[in-house]
Design a protein around this motif. Structure first.
Motif, PDB file in Angstrom:
ATOM      1  N   LYS A 141       0.649 -36.421  46.709  1.00  0.00           N
ATOM      2  CA  LYS A 141       1.254 -37.452  47.426  1.00  0.00           C
ATOM      3  C   LYS A 141       0.217 -38.585  47.282  1.00  0.00           C
ATOM      4  CE  LYS A 141       5.102 -35.375  49.006  1.00  0.00           C
ATOM      5  NZ  LYS A 141       4.873 -34.115  48.260  1.00  0.00           N
ATOM      6  N   LYS A 142       0.864 -39.903  47.526  1.00  0.00           N
ATOM      7  CA  LYS A 142       0.005 -40.939  47.343  1.00  0.00           C
ATOM      8  C   LYS A 142      -0.246 -41.557  48.682  1.00  0.00           C
ATOM      9  CE  LYS A 142       2.412 -42.575  43.000  1.00  0.00           C
ATOM     10  NZ  LYS A 142       3.400 -43.253  42.353  1.00  0.00           N
TER      11      LYS A 142
ATOM     12  N   LYS B 215      -3.821 -40.503  44.202  1.00  0.00           N
ATOM     13  CA  LYS B 215      -2.985 -39.660  44.369  1.00  0.00           C
ATOM     14  C   LYS B 215      -3.734 -38.303  44.641  1.00  0.00           C
ATOM     15  CE  LYS B 215       0.268 -38.943  41.547  1.00  0.00           C
ATOM     16  NZ  LYS B 215       0.875 -38.638  39.974  1.00  0.00           N
TER      17      LYS B 215
ATOM     18  N   LYS C 162       1.986 -30.415  51.866  1.00  0.00           N
ATOM     19  CA  LYS C 162       2.689 -31.495  52.500  1.00  0.00           C
ATOM     20  C   LYS C 162       1.874 -32.806  51.790  1.00  0.00           C
ATOM     21  CE  LYS C 162       2.231 -33.961  57.067  1.00  0.00           C
ATOM     22  NZ  LYS C 162       1.758 -33.735  58.364  1.00  0.00           N
ATOM     23  N   TYR C 163       0.597 -32.551  51.221  1.00  0.00           N
ATOM     24  CA  TYR C 163      -0.187 -33.566  50.704  1.00  0.00           C
ATOM     25  C   TYR C 163      -0.340 -33.536  49.336  1.00  0.00           C
ATOM     26  CZ  TYR C 163      -1.251 -34.256  55.831  1.00  0.00           C
ATOM     27  OH  TYR C 163      -1.535 -34.691  57.063  1.00  0.00           O
TER      28      TYR C 163
ATOM     29  N   MET D 180      -1.981 -41.934  54.107  1.00  0.00           N
ATOM     30  CA  MET D 180      -0.906 -41.338  53.548  1.00  0.00           C
ATOM     31  C   MET D 180       0.151 -42.267  53.422  1.00  0.00           C
ATOM     32  SD  MET D 180      -2.593 -38.848  51.956  1.00  0.00           S
ATOM     33  CE  MET D 180      -0.956 -38.403  50.731  1.00  0.00           C
ATOM     34  N   ILE D 181       0.847 -42.466  52.415  1.00  0.00           N
ATOM     35  CA  ILE D 181       2.041 -43.673  52.445  1.00  0.00           C
ATOM     36  C   ILE D 181       3.318 -43.159  53.039  1.00  0.00           C
ATOM     37  CG2 ILE D 181       3.601 -45.013  50.974  1.00  0.00           C
ATOM     38  CD1 ILE D 181       1.286 -45.418  48.964  1.00  0.00           C
ATOM     39  N   ASP D 182       3.239 -41.998  52.688  1.00  0.00           N
ATOM     40  CA  ASP D 182       4.967 -41.249  53.217  1.00  0.00           C
ATOM     41  C   ASP D 182       4.773 -41.120  55.072  1.00  0.00           C
ATOM     42  OD1 ASP D 182       5.681 -41.387  50.934  1.00  0.00           O
ATOM     43  OD2 ASP D 182       5.543 -39.388  50.178  1.00  0.00           O
ATOM     44  N   SER D 183       3.662 -40.298  55.170  1.00  0.00           N
ATOM     45  CA  SER D 183       3.363 -39.761  56.654  1.00  0.00           C
ATOM     46  C   SER D 183       2.720 -40.732  57.514  1.00  0.00           C
ATOM     47  CB  SER D 183       2.952 -38.550  56.546  1.00  0.00           C
ATOM     48  OG  SER D 183       1.397 -38.228  55.932  1.00  0.00           O
TER      49      SER D 183
END
Length: 360
Positions: free
Chosen positions: A268-269, A255, A264-265, A285-288
């Motif tokens: 975040k994981k 994380k 934005k980060y 990054m997992i999301d983006s």
């Protein structure tokens, strides 16, 4: 119109502005006076007090600059020692905290023109350990306090004594193994050759009795050897018990905790794809799906739900895969069941949160 005086809006606004940091271009280091605008700075330069200071400085300008340089260096090093200790930190972080003080000595009045030049000078003079990375210059304070040096020497002696104890223990185990083998030399492996047998020989071999099962003495010897192997394995685990100052490992989920990259980060994981120089990780990054290059100080481990797979990152069981059994929120630790290596199946308590992380 508002009433002029101490409580007038203009007076209150001027006092608020005076509390904060002003522009460096309107600061006079010789007089240690901060002006709020260009007109004020111009008036100050024409003042009698400023002209008097210039006359004093013109007598020995090098001495004035040396005094400012010495004061800047002492305050900067004192801030590193008091605020960060012997931790490795980026020079910009230290400098930003240093200039928060309104009365600080400005760098443009010292012998150093840039922060990079000053950082190199600290490393050259032996005040700090410095190293350059793609993210900038990092510094680490070298504590030369006699009490600190004495403690470090005691720690070194203790480590050396522990190593000597481990060597004596290893020699004792080797002696026990040799005695368990009865002083015999290890038997050479038999060499097999192809032999053509006739039908009568095959019939005779088939009618022969089967070999006897291993005797109880041989079984005990095997058990004895396995116990010795277990002792040696425990000794190897003790040798690995020294903790390391780096914990990054490819394939773990982390994380982002730094706010310098924006919302934005933050929090975040991501997944560690590559580790560079032990302390730097390439994170996806997992999301983006963005790829970032981050220092381990900007990351933290991820604790999954019980029953999930994790990887031990530090301590005795470093690089060992395990299953998360339970979490102790009061002690900030967890109970793991090792799932790889010779210790597979062992249940371990008290593994700190920062010593393991979820596997991708």
């Amino acid at each position: 119109m508002g009433k002029e005086g101490f409580l007038s809006p203009k007076a209150i606004g001027n006092r608020i502005k005076a509390k904060g940091l002003q522009k460096l271009r309107w600061y006079c280091q010789m007089c240690q006076k901060q002006c709020r605008d260009e007109n004020g700075f111009k008036c100050h330069c024409m003042s009698e007090s400023h002209q008097r200071q210039l006359l004093l400085a013109s007598e020995d300008p090098n001495k004035i600059m040396d005094n400012f340089s010495q004061e800047f260096k002492n305050d900067f090093i004192e801030l590193i020692r008091r605020r960060f200790g012997t931790k490795r930190v980026q020079n910009n972080i230290v400098y930003n905290e240093y200039i928060n003080d309104r009365e600080h000595v400005h760098m443009n009045s010292t012998q150093w023109e840039t922060l990079t030049e000053f950082t190199k000078w600290l490393g050259k003079e032996g005040f700090c350990k410095v190293d350059e990375t793609p993210k900038g210059w990092y510094i680490q304070y070298i504590d030369r306090d006699p009490e600190t040096i004495r403690r470090q020497e005691e720690l070194e002696k203790k480590k050396k004594q522990d190593l000597d104890d481990q060597e004596r223990s290893a020699k004792f185990i080797e002696e026990q193994v040799r005695r368990g083998q009865g002083g015999r030399e290890p038997e050479e492996a038999p060499v097999f050759t192809d032999v053509a047998l006739g039908p009568s020989a095959l019939k005779a071999a088939g009618s022969g009795k089967r070999k006897d099962a291993p005797s109880t003495s041989e079984a005990k010897e095997k058990k004895k050897k396995s116990a010795l192997d277990e002792i040696m394995e425990m000794e190897e685990q003790k040798k690995r018990s020294v903790r390391a100052d780096h914990w990054l490992h490819p394939g773990i989920v982390i994380k982002v905790v730094t706010k310098r990259l924006g919302e934005k980060y933050h929090k975040k994981k991501g997944v560690v794809k590559e580790v560079q120089d032990k302390y730097t990780a390439v994170v996806k990054m997992i999301d983006s799906g963005d790829k970032l290059k981050l220092d381990q100080s900007h990351l933290e481990t991820v604790i999954p739900a019980p029953g999930k797979r994790v990887l031990v990152l530090n301590g005795v069981y470093r690089d060992t895969e395990a299953l998360l059994d339970s979490i102790d929120e009061r002690k900030f630790s967890a109970t793991l069941t090792l799932d790889s290596g010779r210790m597979k199946g062992r249940r371990v308590d008290g593994i700190a949160y920062e010593d393991f992380s979820k596997m991708a």
